[in-house]
Design an enzyme around this catalytic site. Structure first.
Site, PDB file in Angstrom:
ATOM      1  N   CYS A   2       0.825  -1.212   0.000  1.00  0.00           N
ATOM      2  CA  CYS A   2       0.000   0.000   0.000  1.00  0.00           C
ATOM      3  C   CYS A   2       0.858   1.261   0.000  1.00  0.00           C
ATOM      4  O   CYS A   2       1.963   1.283   0.549  1.00  0.00           O
ATOM      5  CB  CYS A   2      -0.971   0.041   1.170  1.00  0.00           C
ATOM      6  SG  CYS A   2      -2.158  -1.313   1.204  1.00  0.00           S
ATOM      7  N   ARG A  27       3.810  -0.085  -4.851  1.00  0.00           N
ATOM      8  CA  ARG A  27       3.493  -0.643  -3.534  1.00  0.00           C
ATOM      9  C   ARG A  27       2.123  -1.330  -3.512  1.00  0.00           C
ATOM     10  O   ARG A  27       1.794  -2.017  -2.534  1.00  0.00           O
ATOM     11  CB  ARG A  27       3.528   0.463  -2.470  1.00  0.00           C
ATOM     12  CG  ARG A  27       4.873   1.111  -2.290  1.00  0.00           C
ATOM     13  CD  ARG A  27       4.795   2.212  -1.258  1.00  0.00           C
ATOM     14  NE  ARG A  27       4.552   1.672   0.067  1.00  0.00           N
ATOM     15  CZ  ARG A  27       5.490   1.384   0.953  1.00  0.00           C
ATOM     16  NH1 ARG A  27       6.765   1.568   0.634  1.00  0.00           N
ATOM     17  NH2 ARG A  27       5.196   0.910   2.141  1.00  0.00           N
ATOM     18  N   TRP A  75      -2.856  -2.578  -1.892  1.00  0.00           N
ATOM     19  CA  TRP A  75      -2.540  -3.982  -2.106  1.00  0.00           C
ATOM     20  C   TRP A  75      -3.402  -4.749  -1.118  1.00  0.00           C
ATOM     21  O   TRP A  75      -3.236  -4.635   0.096  1.00  0.00           O
ATOM     22  CB  TRP A  75      -1.056  -4.257  -1.868  1.00  0.00           C
ATOM     23  CG  TRP A  75      -0.647  -5.657  -2.189  1.00  0.00           C
ATOM     24  CD1 TRP A  75      -0.278  -6.147  -3.405  1.00  0.00           C
ATOM     25  CD2 TRP A  75      -0.560  -6.764  -1.282  1.00  0.00           C
ATOM     26  NE1 TRP A  75       0.029  -7.481  -3.311  1.00  0.00           N
ATOM     27  CE2 TRP A  75      -0.139  -7.891  -2.028  1.00  0.00           C
ATOM     28  CE3 TRP A  75      -0.815  -6.919   0.084  1.00  0.00           C
ATOM     29  CZ2 TRP A  75       0.045  -9.139  -1.445  1.00  0.00           C
ATOM     30  CZ3 TRP A  75      -0.635  -8.163   0.662  1.00  0.00           C
ATOM     31  CH2 TRP A  75      -0.203  -9.256  -0.105  1.00  0.00           C
ATOM     32  N   ASN A 100      -1.832   1.771   5.841  1.00  0.00           N
ATOM     33  CA  ASN A 100      -0.952   0.728   5.323  1.00  0.00           C
ATOM     34  C   ASN A 100      -0.586  -0.179   6.480  1.00  0.00           C
ATOM     35  O   ASN A 100      -0.089   0.288   7.501  1.00  0.00           O
ATOM     36  CB  ASN A 100       0.314   1.342   4.722  1.00  0.00           C
ATOM     37  CG  ASN A 100       1.346   0.290   4.350  1.00  0.00           C
ATOM     38  OD1 ASN A 100       1.003  -0.828   3.998  1.00  0.00           O
ATOM     39  ND2 ASN A 100       2.619   0.657   4.434  1.00  0.00           N
ATOM     40  N   GLY A 101      -0.840  -1.476   6.342  1.00  0.00           N
ATOM     41  CA  GLY A 101      -0.520  -2.414   7.402  1.00  0.00           C
ATOM     42  C   GLY A 101      -1.676  -3.368   7.656  1.00  0.00           C
ATOM     43  O   GLY A 101      -2.584  -3.514   6.832  1.00  0.00           O
ATOM     44  N   GLU A 483      16.751 -17.906  -8.183  1.00  0.00           N
ATOM     45  CA  GLU A 483      16.400 -16.513  -8.446  1.00  0.00           C
ATOM     46  C   GLU A 483      15.892 -16.342  -9.870  1.00  0.00           C
ATOM     47  O   GLU A 483      14.938 -15.584 -10.112  1.00  0.00           O
ATOM     48  CB  GLU A 483      17.620 -15.616  -8.187  1.00  0.00           C
ATOM     49  CG  GLU A 483      17.422 -14.145  -8.522  1.00  0.00           C
ATOM     50  CD  GLU A 483      16.335 -13.467  -7.715  1.00  0.00           C
ATOM     51  OE1 GLU A 483      15.963 -12.339  -8.094  1.00  0.00           O
ATOM     52  OE2 GLU A 483      15.838 -14.049  -6.728  1.00  0.00           O
ATOM     53  N   LYS A 487      12.168 -14.922 -10.883  1.00  0.00           N
ATOM     54  CA  LYS A 487      11.926 -13.819 -11.806  1.00  0.00           C
ATOM     55  C   LYS A 487      10.883 -14.208 -12.856  1.00  0.00           C
ATOM     56  O   LYS A 487       9.991 -13.432 -13.184  1.00  0.00           O
ATOM     57  CB  LYS A 487      13.230 -13.394 -12.504  1.00  0.00           C
ATOM     58  CG  LYS A 487      14.266 -12.735 -11.616  1.00  0.00           C
ATOM     59  CD  LYS A 487      13.962 -11.287 -11.296  1.00  0.00           C
ATOM     60  CE  LYS A 487      13.285 -11.033  -9.997  1.00  0.00           C
ATOM     61  NZ  LYS A 487      13.842 -11.476  -8.766  1.00  0.00           N
ATOM     62  N   GLU A 490       7.415 -14.404 -11.241  1.00  0.00           N
ATOM     63  CA  GLU A 490       6.894 -13.102 -10.832  1.00  0.00           C
ATOM     64  C   GLU A 490       6.266 -12.336 -11.982  1.00  0.00           C
ATOM     65  O   GLU A 490       5.192 -11.739 -11.831  1.00  0.00           O
ATOM     66  CB  GLU A 490       8.015 -12.255 -10.231  1.00  0.00           C
ATOM     67  CG  GLU A 490       8.431 -12.645  -8.833  1.00  0.00           C
ATOM     68  CD  GLU A 490       9.565 -11.783  -8.328  1.00  0.00           C
ATOM     69  OE1 GLU A 490       9.472 -11.281  -7.206  1.00  0.00           O
ATOM     70  OE2 GLU A 490      10.564 -11.613  -9.058  1.00  0.00           O
ATOM     71  N   HIS A 506      16.096 -37.616  -8.648  1.00  0.00           N
ATOM     72  CA  HIS A 506      15.336 -37.828  -7.426  1.00  0.00           C
ATOM     73  C   HIS A 506      13.930 -37.228  -7.528  1.00  0.00           C
ATOM     74  O   HIS A 506      13.346 -36.824  -6.518  1.00  0.00           O
ATOM     75  CB  HIS A 506      16.093 -37.239  -6.232  1.00  0.00           C
ATOM     76  CG  HIS A 506      17.398 -37.903  -5.979  1.00  0.00           C
ATOM     77  ND1 HIS A 506      17.530 -39.069  -5.253  1.00  0.00           N
ATOM     78  CD2 HIS A 506      18.652 -37.586  -6.395  1.00  0.00           C
ATOM     79  CE1 HIS A 506      18.801 -39.438  -5.217  1.00  0.00           C
ATOM     80  NE2 HIS A 506      19.511 -38.549  -5.909  1.00  0.00           N
ATOM     81  N   LYS A 605       5.883  -4.176  -4.145  1.00  0.00           N
ATOM     82  CA  LYS A 605       7.334  -4.075  -3.995  1.00  0.00           C
ATOM     83  C   LYS A 605       7.788  -4.269  -2.557  1.00  0.00           C
ATOM     84  O   LYS A 605       8.666  -5.072  -2.276  1.00  0.00           O
ATOM     85  CB  LYS A 605       7.792  -2.704  -4.509  1.00  0.00           C
ATOM     86  CG  LYS A 605       9.307  -2.511  -4.478  1.00  0.00           C
ATOM     87  CD  LYS A 605      10.005  -3.431  -5.447  1.00  0.00           C
ATOM     88  CE  LYS A 605      11.486  -3.174  -5.530  1.00  0.00           C
ATOM     89  NZ  LYS A 605      12.155  -4.169  -6.378  1.00  0.00           N
TER      90      LYS A 605
END
Length: 610
Positions: A2, A27, A75, A100-101, A483, A487, A490, A506, A605
């Site tokens: 947010c 955000r 968000w 926000n929170g 990573e 990416k 995402e 395996h 973010k």
């Protein structure tokens, strides 16, 4: 999560609020809204589902005006993305709140307020804040007293902005566990989730501390601590230029930030190495003495930063000879920790506000670690302030949700830390000089890899119809593969998993067919021959291989095997080099898929809620 912006001025603040909000859209972008107090003393609120451009369209058709106001980009946590769940929340046309929170005790507060006749229009936890403040105002308290009494009832993490018709020239901002800054202007003042929102309005800022309440008018800012006492907080002058948050010639922020990595690495190294040595002072004035006593390292991080920490563990044990543990921050404080004497506690965070990492850091403060070091990109952030010392990565603003340059600069910082500790554990001076020389060569090597973008774009065209991908690496390249897979997930929404190449037999080998692309990183090290055997297992089962290889790696293009020679790279810095083509591959696949590269669905973010 947010984004919050607020303004109090002697002019119409709507355009400034919206411009600031657009800079915070990374955000959260499920919905957005604005509330201002107009010239009649009435709160006018507008909320809209979707991205901020949808709110702008609505305001063009139905404009509002005011000299004081708050805005929010969301968000979603509690309640689906919808207009009624968007902020600001308004109680009885008297008070408006952005938040926000997460308010953890919102259920009990909601029941209490409903029993007193308050009607809720949303599913959010945030609406309870507006009604609680209204209740306090109705009891005869002023706005500051009402907000203070309200936050005393809240459990959880929050940053809030409040305006009220009883005090039409006053805005209140409160910080508790979520970031909030005050921007200082000329007869106008602001609040925001971070300074990026306000750099077109001011270069002077106050970073609120946890528990601070700021009472803001156009002329003045008064700050009170968690106990309600007036306090003075330091002013900080930002040197951030407005153009650093513009895309320039690039199509997306992510592409821009990938290409900024050579300069980001140069800045991270600048002034921190001298005569072939890493300077202890890069980690704080007391680092030399502290590092003498370190016998183990504990790294805690989330997401991309966790992958950086995993690579750091390989380096720490291989070069420094120190035992190193890496843990996901969200798991760290939910199990019993056994702290060995002389353990350095290291947190990694791009924003410095990552809720789980911050909570782990606070927990670590009670567990007897020798020292707590933050590796972070944002000065004055919560994690930096809570730590004993900090190493700033100097990556610059990173707006794309999928982290790129923050990751590479974290790796540079970790390798410098490893070298500084290894020197105390038997690393020969000539070996330190060799590693430092490799660090100094990194920017030019990254520039060389970036020149491969057109060829990587050609590879990406073969992923347009794919729904799954497998990434392989060995040793320190395994976290690089992780990573790379992250990416791809995402920003392209392709399901991707990473495995140590030796684990193929395996289980993962069962997935291999002609529709499952396999991406591998193959630097020229002692594990190359084993990796080649693993890749032959894939090829024998009809899998299509995409291999990023060292220029000297003895690998050939054959049927269903695509090889791109990346660079002649020393083993130590190879993880930093090999993530670059994986970033570019994910970016160009996302373009082909037509996804929103900078603002992928369901993500934001800065993860400032647990």
């Amino acid at each position: 999560m947010c984004g919050i912006v607020g303004a109090a001025a002697h002019r119409n603040v709507v355009s400034s609020l919206l411009e600031g909000l657009k800079r915070l859209e990374y955000r959260g972008y499920d919905s957005s809204g604005i509330a201002v107090i107009d010239e009649t003393g009435t709160i006018k609120g507008v909320r809209q589902i979707g991205k901020i451009r949808e709110l702008e369209k609505l305001l063009e058709a139905n404009p509002v005006h005011g000299k004081i106001g708050i805005v929010h980009t969301r968000w979603a946590t509690h309640g689906v993305p919808s207009e009624r769940n968007a902020h600001p929340h308004i109680s009885n046309r008297r008070v408006a709140v952005v938040h926000n929170g997460i308010i953890e005790n919102h259920d009990s507060l909601r029941i209490e307020l409903q029993e007193q006749g308050y009607v809720f229009g949303s599913e959010t936890d945030s609406e309870v804040i507006a009604h609680l403040i209204h209740r306090e105002l109705a009891r005869g308290n002023d706005l500051r007293e009402s907000v203070r009494a309200t936050v005393a009832r809240l459990q959880g993490a929050y940053a809030i902005g409040v305006i009220c018709t009883d005090h039409p020239g006053v805005m209140i901002g409160v910080r508790h566990g979520s970031p909030l800054v005050v921007g200082l202007g000329n007869n106008e003042n602001f609040i925001a989730s971070d300074i990026f929102a306000l750099i077109s309005e001011t270069q002077r800022f106050i970073y609120l501390e946890d528990g601070d309440l700021a009472q803001i008018t156009a002329e003045a800012v008064d700050i009170y601590d968690a106990e309600g006492h007036p306090v003075t907080r330091s002013h900080h002058d930002s040197k951030m230029a407005l153009d650093v948050v513009e895309r320039g010639e690039y199509r997306h922020y992510m592409q821009k930030e990938i290409h900024e990595q050579p300069e980001a690495v140069e800045k991270t190294l600048d002034g921190r190495i001298q005569d072939g040595k890493v300077l202890d002072s890069a980690f704080g004035s007391a680092a030399a003495q502290i590092f003498d006593s370190i016998r183990a390292v504990q790294i805690v991080a989330c997401g991309t930063s966790y992958h950086a920490g995993m690579i750091g563990r390989y380096w720490m044990e291989q070069i420094a000879g120190l035992p190193c543990s890496v843990e996901v921050a969200s798991e760290f404080r939910y199990r019993k920790q056994i702290v060995q004497p002389g353990t350095l506690f290291v947190t990694l965070s791009q924003s410095g506000e990552t809720a789980d990492t911050l909570a782990a850091l606070k927990e670590a403060g009670h567990l007897g670690y020798a020292h707590m070091l933050a590796i972070c990109n944002v000065p004055e952030s919560s994690i930096v302030r809570e730590s004993d010392s900090a190493f700033m990565t100097r990556a610059g603003i990173e707006i794309g949700v999928a982290s790129t340059k923050a990751f590479t600069t974290q790796l540079v910082a970790l390798l410098m830390l490893v070298v500084a500790l290894a020197r105390r554990n038997g690393l020969p001076p000539e070996e330190e000089t060799r590693i430092v020389r490799e660090l100094e060569d990194l920017p030019e090597q990254i520039r060389m890899v970036l020149k491969l973008e057109n060829r990587i774009e050609e590879w990406a065209e073969q992923f347009g119809d794919k729904h799954h991908a497998l990434y392989l690496g060995r040793g320190a390249q395994y976290p690089v593969a992780m990573e790379g897979a992250l990416k791809l997930k995402e920003i392209s929404y392709i399901h991707a998993e990473a495995y140590p190449a030796g684990e193929l037999k395996h289980g993962p080998l069962a997935l291999i067919d002609s529709e499952m692309p396999v991406i591998a990183v193959a630097p020229n090290n002692e594990l190359l021959e084993k990796l080649k055997s693993n890749l032959q297992e894939v090829q024998a089962r009809g899998g299509r291989l995409y291999v990023f290889a060292d220029v000297d790696a003895t690998m050939d293009n054959v049927a269903n095997v695509n090889i791109l020679r990346v660079a002649e790279t020393e083993e130590i810095v190879a993880p930093i080099i090999y993530i670059i083509p994986l970033q570019l591959l994910a970016y160009h696949i996302a373009l082909i898929k037509g996804t929103d590269v900078d603002q992928p669905r369901n993500l934001a973010k800065s993860v400032t809620v647990e």
